[in-house]
Design an enzyme around this catalytic site. Structure first.
Site, PDB file in Angstrom:
ATOM      1  N   HIS A  55     -27.759 -45.776 -24.410  1.00 32.92           N
ATOM      2  CA  HIS A  55     -26.876 -46.428 -25.339  1.00 32.92           C
ATOM      3  C   HIS A  55     -25.860 -45.530 -25.846  1.00 32.92           C
ATOM      4  O   HIS A  55     -26.019 -44.091 -25.821  1.00 32.92           O
ATOM      5  CB  HIS A  55     -27.664 -46.959 -26.519  1.00 32.92           C
ATOM      6  CG  HIS A  55     -28.551 -48.116 -26.050  1.00 32.92           C
ATOM      7  ND1 HIS A  55     -29.273 -48.889 -27.349  1.00 32.92           N
ATOM      8  CD2 HIS A  55     -29.021 -48.490 -24.848  1.00 32.92           C
ATOM      9  CE1 HIS A  55     -29.936 -49.579 -26.520  1.00 32.92           C
ATOM     10  NE2 HIS A  55     -29.615 -49.583 -25.152  1.00 32.92           N
ATOM     11  N   GLU A  57     -25.169 -44.351 -28.785  1.00 36.12           N
ATOM     12  CA  GLU A  57     -25.685 -43.657 -29.948  1.00 36.12           C
ATOM     13  C   GLU A  57     -26.543 -42.568 -29.357  1.00 36.12           C
ATOM     14  O   GLU A  57     -26.544 -41.291 -29.911  1.00 36.12           O
ATOM     15  CB  GLU A  57     -26.541 -44.390 -31.063  1.00 36.12           C
ATOM     16  CG  GLU A  57     -25.658 -45.384 -31.212  1.00 36.12           C
ATOM     17  CD  GLU A  57     -25.896 -46.837 -30.891  1.00 36.12           C
ATOM     18  OE1 GLU A  57     -25.739 -47.000 -29.820  1.00 36.12           O
ATOM     19  OE2 GLU A  57     -26.515 -47.713 -31.407  1.00 36.12           O
ATOM     20  N   CYS A  85     -29.642 -50.673 -32.249  1.00 37.31           N
ATOM     21  CA  CYS A  85     -30.866 -51.298 -32.060  1.00 37.31           C
ATOM     22  C   CYS A  85     -32.086 -50.474 -32.708  1.00 37.31           C
ATOM     23  O   CYS A  85     -31.542 -49.202 -33.392  1.00 37.31           O
ATOM     24  CB  CYS A  85     -31.222 -51.515 -30.686  1.00 37.31           C
ATOM     25  SG  CYS A  85     -31.565 -49.902 -29.595  1.00 37.31           S
ATOM     26  N   CYS A  88     -32.182 -46.773 -31.076  1.00 35.13           N
ATOM     27  CA  CYS A  88     -31.505 -46.018 -31.656  1.00 35.13           C
ATOM     28  C   CYS A  88     -31.418 -45.493 -33.120  1.00 35.13           C
ATOM     29  O   CYS A  88     -31.182 -44.456 -33.507  1.00 35.13           O
ATOM     30  CB  CYS A  88     -29.840 -46.827 -31.397  1.00 35.13           C
ATOM     31  SG  CYS A  88     -29.438 -46.820 -29.660  1.00 35.13           S
TER      32      CYS A  88
END
Length: 161
Positions: A55, A57, A85, A88
């Site tokens: 992801h 992040e 999410c 993260c």
């Protein structure tokens, strides 16, 4: 243009690049809080890398932590186009990110304002200051267009069974 919107627009540019690579359009910018200077920018790469943890992040935090040889990124602010999410959010907490600015809210998979609300849990050792809805309309639009186009080209719903 004020700083949160300027940095979020940089994150949106990264999200657009991710979309161009066939990735879910999420972009992230890490900024040194003391100076306002951008440390890194990135977008989702889960498909490209075949890595469910890639992801935006996570990639940004990994990059800066490796550059500075520290797992703690105190004094760093994060701008991301979608509410993080749970995975993260946990990483943001562990990295000690100072402030989190996000664009679109994610009622389905978010882990900050929705779902498990990681930063509100008693087991969370560090919670950043959180500011949601920065450039929300632009960020939401990117996601809506991406998934609408994906449904049209594949003829398949993007929902996971």
């Amino acid at each position: 243009m004020n700083e949160p919107h300027s940095h979020m627009n940089q994150a949106i540019a990264e999200a657009q690049k991710a979309s161009g690579r066939g990735e879910v359009p999420v972009g992230c910018v890490l900024v040194a809080a003391a100076t306002g200077s951008v440390i890194t920018t990135t977008g989702n790469r889960t498909e490209e890398l075949g890595d469910p943890t890639a992801h935006a992040e996570m990639l940004a935090i990994r990059e800066v932590a490796a550059q500075h040889k520290t797992p703690r990124l105190k004094g760093v602010d994060m701008y991301v186009t979608l509410e993080p999410c749970a995975m993260c959010a946990a990483t943001i907490s562990f990295a000690r990110i100072r402030r989190l600015y996000f664009g679109a809210y994610d009622p389905k998979s978010g882990g900050v304002e929705h779902g498990g609300q990681f930063f509100s849990q008693p087991t969370c050792h560090h919670a950043p200051e959180v500011y949601g809805g920065i450039e929300e309309t632009k960020c939401s639009h990117l996601l809506k267009v991406f998934f609408a186009e994906r449904r049209l080209t594949t003829g398949v719903s993007t929902k996971v069974p």
